[in-house]
Design a protein around this motif. Structure first.
Motif, PDB file in Angstrom:
ATOM      1  N   LEU A   1      -6.660   6.899  -6.860  1.00  8.99           N
ATOM      2  CA  LEU A   1      -7.529   6.340  -5.822  1.00  8.99           C
ATOM      3  C   LEU A   1      -6.995   5.001  -5.340  1.00  8.99           C
ATOM      4  O   LEU A   1      -6.948   4.728  -4.128  1.00  8.99           O
ATOM      5  CB  LEU A   1      -8.944   6.160  -6.374  1.00  8.99           C
ATOM      6  N   SER A   2      -6.584   4.164  -6.284  1.00  9.26           N
ATOM      7  CA  SER A   2      -6.075   2.846  -5.935  1.00  9.26           C
ATOM      8  C   SER A   2      -4.792   2.943  -5.119  1.00  9.26           C
ATOM      9  O   SER A   2      -4.607   2.223  -4.135  1.00  9.26           O
ATOM     10  CB  SER A   2      -5.831   2.032  -7.204  1.00  9.26           C
ATOM     11  N   VAL A   3      -3.904   3.853  -5.502  1.00  8.49           N
ATOM     12  CA  VAL A   3      -2.633   4.010  -4.792  1.00  8.49           C
ATOM     13  C   VAL A   3      -2.854   4.535  -3.379  1.00  8.49           C
ATOM     14  O   VAL A   3      -2.206   4.093  -2.431  1.00  8.49           O
ATOM     15  CB  VAL A   3      -1.692   4.950  -5.580  1.00  8.49           C
ATOM     16  N   TYR A   4      -3.779   5.466  -3.234  1.00 11.56           N
ATOM     17  CA  TYR A   4      -4.088   5.996  -1.895  1.00 11.56           C
ATOM     18  C   TYR A   4      -4.559   4.874  -0.978  1.00 11.56           C
ATOM     19  O   TYR A   4      -4.092   4.739   0.161  1.00 11.56           O
ATOM     20  CB  TYR A   4      -5.159   7.076  -2.016  1.00 11.56           C
ATOM     21  N   SER A   5      -5.483   4.049  -1.488  1.00 10.59           N
ATOM     22  CA  SER A   5      -5.985   2.932  -0.688  1.00 10.59           C
ATOM     23  C   SER A   5      -4.885   1.908  -0.414  1.00 10.59           C
ATOM     24  O   SER A   5      -4.812   1.339   0.680  1.00 10.59           O
ATOM     25  CB  SER A   5      -7.156   2.247  -1.403  1.00 10.59           C
ATOM     26  N   ALA A   6      -4.025   1.672  -1.397  1.00  7.95           N
ATOM     27  CA  ALA A   6      -2.936   0.705  -1.216  1.00  7.95           C
ATOM     28  C   ALA A   6      -1.987   1.145  -0.113  1.00  7.95           C
ATOM     29  O   ALA A   6      -1.487   0.315   0.652  1.00  7.95           O
ATOM     30  CB  ALA A   6      -2.170   0.523  -2.526  1.00  7.95           C
ATOM     31  N   GLY A   7      -1.735   2.447  -0.026  1.00 11.94           N
ATOM     32  CA  GLY A   7      -0.876   2.948   1.041  1.00 11.94           C
ATOM     33  C   GLY A   7      -1.465   2.684   2.414  1.00 11.94           C
ATOM     34  O   GLY A   7      -0.762   2.258   3.348  1.00 11.94           O
ATOM     35  N   LEU A   8      -2.763   2.924   2.560  1.00  7.39           N
ATOM     36  CA  LEU A   8      -3.434   2.650   3.833  1.00  7.39           C
ATOM     37  C   LEU A   8      -3.427   1.157   4.142  1.00  7.39           C
ATOM     38  O   LEU A   8      -3.255   0.744   5.299  1.00  7.39           O
ATOM     39  CB  LEU A   8      -4.874   3.170   3.775  1.00  7.39           C
ATOM     40  N   THR A   9      -3.617   0.343   3.114  1.00  2.00           N
ATOM     41  CA  THR A   9      -3.611  -1.107   3.298  1.00  2.00           C
ATOM     42  C   THR A   9      -2.236  -1.594   3.720  1.00  2.00           C
ATOM     43  O   THR A   9      -2.106  -2.496   4.567  1.00  2.00           O
ATOM     44  CB  THR A   9      -4.046  -1.812   1.998  1.00  2.00           C
ATOM     45  N   MET A  10      -1.186  -1.009   3.155  1.00  5.45           N
ATOM     46  CA  MET A  10       0.177  -1.388   3.514  1.00  5.45           C
ATOM     47  C   MET A  10       0.454  -1.112   4.995  1.00  5.45           C
ATOM     48  O   MET A  10       1.047  -1.936   5.698  1.00  5.45           O
ATOM     49  CB  MET A  10       1.190  -0.609   2.661  1.00  5.45           C
ATOM     50  N   ILE A  11      -0.022   0.024   5.487  1.00  4.51           N
ATOM     51  CA  ILE A  11       0.168   0.355   6.904  1.00  4.51           C
ATOM     52  C   ILE A  11      -0.617  -0.616   7.778  1.00  4.51           C
ATOM     53  O   ILE A  11      -0.124  -1.094   8.805  1.00  4.51           O
ATOM     54  CB  ILE A  11      -0.263   1.805   7.177  1.00  4.51           C
ATOM     55  N   THR A  12      -1.848  -0.939   7.377  1.00  4.23           N
ATOM     56  CA  THR A  12      -2.662  -1.896   8.123  1.00  4.23           C
ATOM     57  C   THR A  12      -1.975  -3.249   8.197  1.00  4.23           C
ATOM     58  O   THR A  12      -2.092  -3.973   9.192  1.00  4.23           O
ATOM     59  CB  THR A  12      -4.048  -2.044   7.465  1.00  4.23           C
ATOM     60  N   LEU A  13      -1.246  -3.579   7.156  1.00  6.22           N
ATOM     61  CA  LEU A  13      -0.550  -4.868   7.102  1.00  6.22           C
ATOM     62  C   LEU A  13       0.551  -4.959   8.153  1.00  6.22           C
ATOM     63  O   LEU A  13       0.996  -6.055   8.497  1.00  6.22           O
ATOM     64  CB  LEU A  13       0.022  -5.059   5.703  1.00  6.22           C
TER      65      LEU A  13
END
Length: 497
Positions: free
Chosen positions: A312-324
């Protein structure tokens, strides 16, 4: 699970951070129940309960009350913030562009990504230790460099497979894996409960009411608050018509059920094993409390619980990285995240001698700006009813969320001020003699009892609400819309003539 071709179990989710159209929305609130149940089924919840007894002096009945208030209450907040995902159809930090502005959102997004990456590294390292212990117990394979790397890669591979496939697969895995690992955990819990010194537990005196207040804050900070900026990531595929209250209830009870059981059991165990609360390796500490033949199911349960939380954390981190602003496909973002996590895991296990303490201390400091973000975002969500999907994806000056210079100054100012005040009450240390940072109010009652996050959250929310009102809509979407309307109706130079 029904859904579009983009969001099917076993298929790679191709959507990144772009909002989900209404035609592709599907699912039901129960999915949020399984999401947060899976994230909190790990046996590592036991040390939280142990801390209530060992450090706060509560008896078992007080600890149960604190577990209910802290876990259910904090995940009710997670569920409430996930309503934004249902409304806007986008991940939490993407929706945050509407709150802070295109440029102003960079700070909260970077902090969130660093925090997720850090905790994933901790999860991966701990899971590798559990797998190493399992191989030793089951097959007599002693730990060495090659085996350590293999164990890291196994956990990372499992995480990458699930997180890489994406939303639909995660939702499906959360439900069915919870049954399997939940059953293993129940078996382990039954044996752990048999080791409890019931006489000492029932004779323990009650702690002061102030300790219960502090304990509730400690549980909330250690459970739901850390996930508050991820709820929308998993609710964004849900239809808009689903009542928000159902998301709150599903999230609160989905996380609350396993956490209440584990925290309560941890409180019971602390009566006979006070060191559990401060164990550097809680997996190993709990393992010593079990008969040798129970080590195998216990270590499997520990590994599985960490995996359910980590994907779950990795999935969210991937989305956050793109948002960045890193322009890659979602699957590539997940892979990059795992590469960094692997390097961190290798460093933790094979190179660093005592890096856990300093690293967790650093992550604790990051919790201050994350809590400030929660306060600002929550106020905005209460005052907002919709998101401009085109503006969320437009990071240029023409975006409605550009505001003034790319910043929503009421939100950015409230966030920054809350961070400064929160740090005044914060102490970051690995021991009594190794203090990294100590705010001038860290020794106050609020600071010494770990309630600085409450001050941060309250100040961020209150200040943002006040500044929005004083600004008269400036730096908000309503203000941007009025500016656009005035520009579109203003007479041209020729008309003036």
């Amino acid at each position: 699970m029904a859904g579009s071709d983009n969001d099917r179990v076993g298929a790679v989710e191709t959507r990144g951070i772009e909002p989900v159209p209404d035609a592709e929305r599907h699912g039901h609130p129960g999915q949020m129940f399984w999401t947060w149940f899976a994230a909190n089924i790990s046996i590592l919840g036991l040390p939280l309960g142990a801390a209530l007894v060992s450090f706060r002096g509560l008896n078992i009945w007080q600890a149960v009350v604190v577990a209910v208030l802290g876990s259910v209450g904090s995940f009710a907040l997670v569920g409430a913030l996930s309503i934004a995902g249902k409304r806007g159809g986008a991940p939490a930090l993407t929706l945050s562009r509407a709150v802070f502005g295109v440029r102003g959102n960079a700070g909260p997004t970077l902090v969130t990504w660093l925090s997720r990456l850090g905790w994933e590294t901790i999860n991966t390292t701990t899971a590798a230790f559990a797998l190493l212990a399992l191989l030793d117990v089951a097959f007599g394979l002693r730990r060495n460099t090659v085996l350590t790397v293999v164990c890291l890669l196994v956990f990372i591979g499992c995480t990458l497979l699930i997180s890489g496939l994406g939303h639909a697969t995660i939702m499906w895995i959360n439900k069915w894996a919870t049954y399997a690992f939940g059953l293993l955990n129940l078996v382990v819990i039954a044996f752990l409960a048999a080791t409890v010194d019931w006489h000492r537990v029932l004779q323990a005196p009650a702690g002061p009411m102030s300790a219960m207040v502090v304990g509730t804050g400690m549980i909330a900070a250690g459970t739901g608050i850390g996930w508050a900026n991820a709820g929308a990531d998993y609710a964004r595929y849900l239809p808009r018509h689903i009542p928000g209250g159902r998301l709150v209830v599903a999230s609160a009870f989905g996380a609350g059920i396993p956490l209440i059981v584990l925290i309560s059991l941890g409180s019971l165990l602390a009566a006979g094993e006070p060191g559990l609360a401060s164990a550097a390796d809680p997996v190993a500490a709990i393992n010593t409390m079990l008969p040798s033949w129970m080590s195998i199911p216990y270590l499997i349960a520990a590994f599985g619980g960490l995996l359910l939380s980590n994907h779950l954390s990795v999935y969210s981190a991937g989305l956050t990285m793109i948002t960045l602003g890193i322009r890659v496909r979602r699957t590539v973002a997940v892979a990059l995240d795992m590469v960094v996590t692997f390097v961190g895991g290798v460093y933790f296990i094979l190179i660093a001698e005592n890096f856990y303490g300093p690293f967790i201390t650093f992550l604790t400091l990051l919790a201050v700006p994350i809590t400030a973000w929660v306060g600002v975002f929550a106020v905005d969500m209460l005052l907002r009813r919709s998101y401009d999907t085109d503006a969320l994806m437009n990071v240029g000056r023409t975006s409605r969320y550009w505001y003034r210079g790319g910043f929503s100054w009421p939100a950015t100012t409230a966030w920054a001020a809350a961070i400064v005040v929160g740090l005044l009450f914060t102490e970051a240390s690995t021991s009594a003699t190794d203090v990294w940072f100590s705010g001038p109010l860290a020794d106050s009652w609020i600071g010494s009892n770990g309630l600085g996050w409450v001050v941060t959250l309250t100040l961020a929310a209150g200040l943002h609400a006040l500044l929005r009102r004083l600004a008269g809509g400036a730096g908000t979407e309503a203000g941007a819309r009025r500016t656009e309307e005035r520009a579109s109706t203003a007479p041209t130079a020729q008309e003036h003539v």
